[in-house]
Motif scaffolding. Structure first.
Motif, PDB file in Angstrom:
ATOM      1  N   THR A 232      10.587  15.484  58.724  1.00 40.80           N
ATOM      2  CA  THR A 232      10.689  16.434  57.616  1.00 40.80           C
ATOM      3  C   THR A 232       9.530  17.416  57.639  1.00 40.80           C
ATOM      4  O   THR A 232       9.708  18.605  57.403  1.00 40.80           O
ATOM      5  CB  THR A 232      10.687  15.696  56.265  1.00 40.80           C
ATOM      6  OG1 THR A 232       9.558  14.839  56.221  1.00 40.80           O
ATOM      7  CG2 THR A 232      11.957  14.924  56.041  1.00 40.80           C
TER       8      THR A 232
ATOM      9  N   GLN B   6       9.655  21.523  58.129  1.00 39.15           N
ATOM     10  CA  GLN B   6       8.976  22.506  57.269  1.00 39.15           C
ATOM     11  C   GLN B   6       8.100  23.457  58.083  1.00 39.15           C
ATOM     12  O   GLN B   6       8.099  24.665  57.868  1.00 39.15           O
ATOM     13  CB  GLN B   6       8.140  21.781  56.208  1.00 39.15           C
ATOM     14  CG  GLN B   6       8.993  21.400  55.006  1.00 39.15           C
ATOM     15  CD  GLN B   6       8.324  20.405  54.088  1.00 39.15           C
ATOM     16  OE1 GLN B   6       7.132  20.167  54.187  1.00 39.15           O
ATOM     17  NE2 GLN B   6       9.068  19.822  53.203  1.00 39.15           N
TER      18      GLN B   6
ATOM     19  N   ILE C  46      13.879  24.467  47.149  1.00 36.41           N
ATOM     20  CA  ILE C  46      15.075  23.649  47.254  1.00 36.41           C
ATOM     21  C   ILE C  46      14.756  22.452  48.144  1.00 36.41           C
ATOM     22  O   ILE C  46      13.855  22.510  48.979  1.00 36.41           O
ATOM     23  CB  ILE C  46      16.281  24.436  47.842  1.00 36.41           C
ATOM     24  CG1 ILE C  46      15.861  25.195  49.101  1.00 36.41           C
ATOM     25  CG2 ILE C  46      16.876  25.354  46.817  1.00 36.41           C
ATOM     26  CD1 ILE C  46      16.996  25.863  49.820  1.00 36.41           C
ATOM     27  N   GLN C  47      15.498  21.387  47.921  1.00 35.61           N
ATOM     28  CA  GLN C  47      15.214  20.158  48.656  1.00 35.61           C
ATOM     29  C   GLN C  47      16.476  19.698  49.355  1.00 35.61           C
ATOM     30  O   GLN C  47      17.492  19.451  48.730  1.00 35.61           O
ATOM     31  CB  GLN C  47      14.703  19.082  47.684  1.00 35.61           C
ATOM     32  CG  GLN C  47      13.928  18.000  48.382  1.00 35.61           C
ATOM     33  CD  GLN C  47      12.996  17.273  47.427  1.00 35.61           C
ATOM     34  OE1 GLN C  47      12.754  17.718  46.308  1.00 35.61           O
ATOM     35  NE2 GLN C  47      12.478  16.144  47.861  1.00 35.61           N
ATOM     36  N   ILE C  48      16.419  19.641  50.659  1.00 36.12           N
ATOM     37  CA  ILE C  48      17.576  19.154  51.421  1.00 36.12           C
ATOM     38  C   ILE C  48      17.121  17.922  52.184  1.00 36.12           C
ATOM     39  O   ILE C  48      16.270  18.025  53.070  1.00 36.12           O
ATOM     40  CB  ILE C  48      18.074  20.206  52.419  1.00 36.12           C
ATOM     41  CG1 ILE C  48      18.267  21.562  51.712  1.00 36.12           C
ATOM     42  CG2 ILE C  48      19.366  19.745  53.080  1.00 36.12           C
ATOM     43  CD1 ILE C  48      18.391  22.732  52.639  1.00 36.12           C
ATOM     44  N   ARG C  49      17.644  16.752  51.826  1.00 36.49           N
ATOM     45  CA  ARG C  49      17.300  15.495  52.511  1.00 36.49           C
ATOM     46  C   ARG C  49      15.791  15.320  52.671  1.00 36.49           C
ATOM     47  O   ARG C  49      15.290  15.067  53.766  1.00 36.49           O
ATOM     48  CB  ARG C  49      17.934  15.462  53.889  1.00 36.49           C
ATOM     49  CG  ARG C  49      19.444  15.501  53.819  1.00 36.49           C
ATOM     50  CD  ARG C  49      19.981  15.062  55.106  1.00 36.49           C
ATOM     51  NE  ARG C  49      21.427  14.958  55.056  1.00 36.49           N
ATOM     52  CZ  ARG C  49      22.137  14.431  56.055  1.00 36.49           C
ATOM     53  NH1 ARG C  49      21.516  13.978  57.117  1.00 36.49           N
ATOM     54  NH2 ARG C  49      23.415  14.363  55.971  1.00 36.49           N
TER      55      ARG C  49
ATOM     56  N   VAL D 264      13.528  17.491  52.785  1.00 41.76           N
ATOM     57  CA  VAL D 264      12.794  18.649  53.295  1.00 41.76           C
ATOM     58  C   VAL D 264      12.666  19.651  52.155  1.00 41.76           C
ATOM     59  O   VAL D 264      13.657  20.151  51.642  1.00 41.76           O
ATOM     60  CB  VAL D 264      13.538  19.299  54.482  1.00 41.76           C
ATOM     61  CG1 VAL D 264      12.739  20.482  54.995  1.00 41.76           C
ATOM     62  CG2 VAL D 264      13.773  18.285  55.574  1.00 41.76           C
ATOM     63  N   ARG D 265      11.428  19.904  51.761  1.00 43.79           N
ATOM     64  CA  ARG D 265      11.196  20.879  50.684  1.00 43.79           C
ATOM     65  C   ARG D 265      10.969  22.243  51.319  1.00 43.79           C
ATOM     66  O   ARG D 265      10.123  22.410  52.178  1.00 43.79           O
ATOM     67  CB  ARG D 265       9.983  20.464  49.857  1.00 43.79           C
ATOM     68  CG  ARG D 265      10.230  19.175  49.060  1.00 43.79           C
ATOM     69  CD  ARG D 265       8.925  18.533  48.634  1.00 43.79           C
ATOM     70  NE  ARG D 265       8.083  19.449  47.885  1.00 43.79           N
ATOM     71  CZ  ARG D 265       8.247  19.709  46.584  1.00 43.79           C
ATOM     72  NH1 ARG D 265       9.211  19.134  45.907  1.00 43.79           N
ATOM     73  NH2 ARG D 265       7.431  20.539  45.967  1.00 43.79           N
TER      74      ARG D 265
ATOM     75  N   PRO E 138      13.542  29.136  49.513  1.00 40.74           N
ATOM     76  CA  PRO E 138      14.696  29.917  49.999  1.00 40.74           C
ATOM     77  C   PRO E 138      14.254  31.097  50.878  1.00 40.74           C
ATOM     78  O   PRO E 138      14.944  31.469  51.807  1.00 40.74           O
ATOM     79  CB  PRO E 138      15.357  30.418  48.718  1.00 40.74           C
ATOM     80  CG  PRO E 138      14.941  29.447  47.678  1.00 40.74           C
ATOM     81  CD  PRO E 138      13.581  28.961  48.065  1.00 40.74           C
TER      82      PRO E 138
END
Lengths: 297, 238
Positions: A4, A8, A133-136, A138-139, A142
């Motif tokens: 993660t 990033q 936003i947070q996907i799985r 991963v912060r 946008p």
């Protein structure tokens, strides 16, 4: 390093790299046509950031209107710079125009300090670009996705102009032989103005997005990104648009990844860029995608 | 169609063309011959608008107007229907054959007419058609010369000026190039030809001028000059 974290860093690198690429294109286009390193380009980039600041804070224009206005105003500035500082030196030795560009750079910076004052200004950013936003796990911001996409769209648009339109054809012709291009009926001055306009428009877009990512602007903000983008242009092969994109992305990744993997060296990240410049100039002065054309006589 | 009167050309302190008079009638082939440095190229470069230090008048009667074109910019002159095919071909090596030809048509917007001229060029030079997508720099010297002539045709000129089209070409190719010039002329284009290859130039020219160090020393119909003793001695190898 976890995956993660790596993702990033990857997006950070992509954002930074595409911004370098946008600015580098301005250097490379002007060099391609006039064989001139326009050292004022970084300051034109700074103007783009200030224009977006003023359209928002003083004139309270919607952000997107501000963006368009800032881009137009900045390309206008780029065209003026060429008119005033480079065109009179068109037939002079190249070093004169180079010195003139350094002079323009100092002039714009100092004028900016007088007009905008030296106090850093906070840029207002649209919420939808900065709401994490947070996907799985991963912060991510946008804008870390929006910036590379925007850059991609702009570069695609530019490549279309350069390779598929008549003015683009004229640009490519001028880069090799100004006199013959004139003999074919091309108004060279108009095409050169267009080149500066396009290069400055991309720099403005870069400046606006830079201000999104680092929302503090000041009159000397163009200095380091400008130099870095210049390195990116040389790295990719100055004169080549594709090279500028590759060089910009590469430089962005090198910078971010060095800091990510060797946090102890983060203080030296600017130094790495310049070392890279020296190495490239020593080993492959034409850059990664630099043109080497065999000509038959 | 084109009338050069009292033309002077200077390069810094050098007086390259010293007040010459030349007339190019519509539909004819006129040639300027002479040795290196006689002022031939300077003359047509002045007509094409590339030179700034000039004096005299160049009246042009074409494109529906009659005016002095000396002092206009090259792009302006091309738009009026006078095109120059420069010495050394000067095709753009990094652009494709097609792009080179389209650059020739830069001043035009009528797609249909451009297509018609493109077909004509491909007709004149079938090899250009085969190599449409090849880079100009990969062509042989002779092909590059043909591309340069084709590119000039693409501007739809009334007057086409050629600067040393035979330079550096093998004799067979020279003949081919001159045949093409004849064909272009037969299609109604006025030709002003600068050549060091006096024999080939005089053979196709309706009228010729002999230049020596910036002055016209002799003029007359091409066929007559071919027989002229002085021309024979100086330019045709006895």
């Amino acid at each position: 390093m976890t995956l993660t974290m790596f993702i990033q860093h990857f997006f950070n690198a992509l954002t930074l790299g595409s911004l370098y690429a946008l600015i580098a294109i301005g250097y490379t286009m002007v060099y391609g046509i006039l064989r001139l390193i326009n050292f004022a380009h970084g300051d034109v980039f700074m103007l783009g950031a200030y224009f977006i600041f003023y359209t928002g804070t003083i004139f309270h224009l919607p952000w997107i209107v501000g963006v368009i206005l800032a881009i137009i105003l900045t390309s206008f500035c780029g065209v003026i710079v060429e008119r005033a500082a480079y065109r009179p030196l068109r037939d002079a030795p190249r070093i004169s125009a180079l010195i003139s560009s350094i002079g323009v750079s100092f002039f714009i910076e100092n004028l900016a300090i007088v007009v905008f004052t030296g106090i850093p200004k906070p840029v207002v950013r649209p919420d939808w670009l900065v709401k994490i936003i947070q996907i799985r796990g991963v912060r991510i911001l946008p804008l870390a996705i929006a910036v590379p996409i925007m850059c991609f769209v702009l570069v695609a648009g530019l490549l279309f102009i350069v390779y598929k339109t008549k003015p683009g054809l004229a640009m490519r012709a001028i880069s090799k032989d100004i006199e013959t291009t004139r003999l074919m009926g091309v108004s060279v001055n108009k095409i050169i103005s267009l080149t500066f306009g396009l290069g400055s428009a991309l720099a403005a877009a870069g400046g606006i997005m830079w201000a999104l990512r680092y929302p503090q602007i000041q009159p000397l903000m163009g200095l380091i990104p400008g130099l870095k983008a210049f390195i990116a242009a040389v790295l990719g092969g100055i004169g080549s648009i594709q090279g500028a994109v590759v060089g910009g992305l590469l430089l962005g990744f090198i910078e971010i990844m060095i800091v990510a993997f060797f946090p102890g060296l983060s203080g030296y990240k600017d130094a790495f860029a310049f070392i890279l410049l020296i190495v490239i100039l020593l080993i492959k002065p034409t850059g990664l995608m630099g043109e080497k054309i065999e000509e038959k006589v | 169609m084109l009338k050069v009167e009292g033309l002077h050309v200077y390069y810094g302190g050098i007086h390259a063309v010293k007040g010459i008079n030349i007339e190019v009638p519509r539909g004819k082939i006129v040639t300027l011959i002479g040795a290196n440095g006689a002022g031939k190229s300077s003359t047509i470069r002045a007509v094409s608008g590339l030179l700034k230090q000039t004096k005299g008048t160049i009246s042009y009667n074409g494109n529906g107007e009659n005016r002095n074109i000396l002092g206009l910019s090259p792009e302006n002159i091309v738009r009026r229907g006078i095109v120059m095919c420069p010495e050394g071909r000067r095709i753009l090596p990094h652009l494709t054959v097609f792009e080179n030809l389209m650059l020739g048509a830069y001043t035009r917007n009528d797609k249909k007419a451009i297509k018609k001229d493109l077909d004509w060029v491909y007709d004149l030079f079938p090899r250009m058609k085969e190599r449409t997508w090849q880079k100009g720099g990969t062509l042989s010297g002779g092909e590059q010369q043909m591309l340069a002539v084709g590119r000039a045709i693409m501007s739809a000129p009334e007057v086409i000026m050629l600067d040393e089209p035979s330079l550096g070409l093998a004799p067979l190719l020279v003949k081919e190039v001159f045949d093409i010039i004849g064909q272009i002329n037969a299609e109604g284009k006025t030709v002003l030809l600068v050549e060091q290859n006096a024999y080939a130039a005089l053979k196709i020219a309706d009228y010729a001028y002999v230049l020596e160090v910036g002055n016209i020393v002799l003029e007359g119909p091409g066929k007559e000059l071919l027989e002229d003793q002085r021309v024979k001695e100086a330019y045709l190898g006895g």
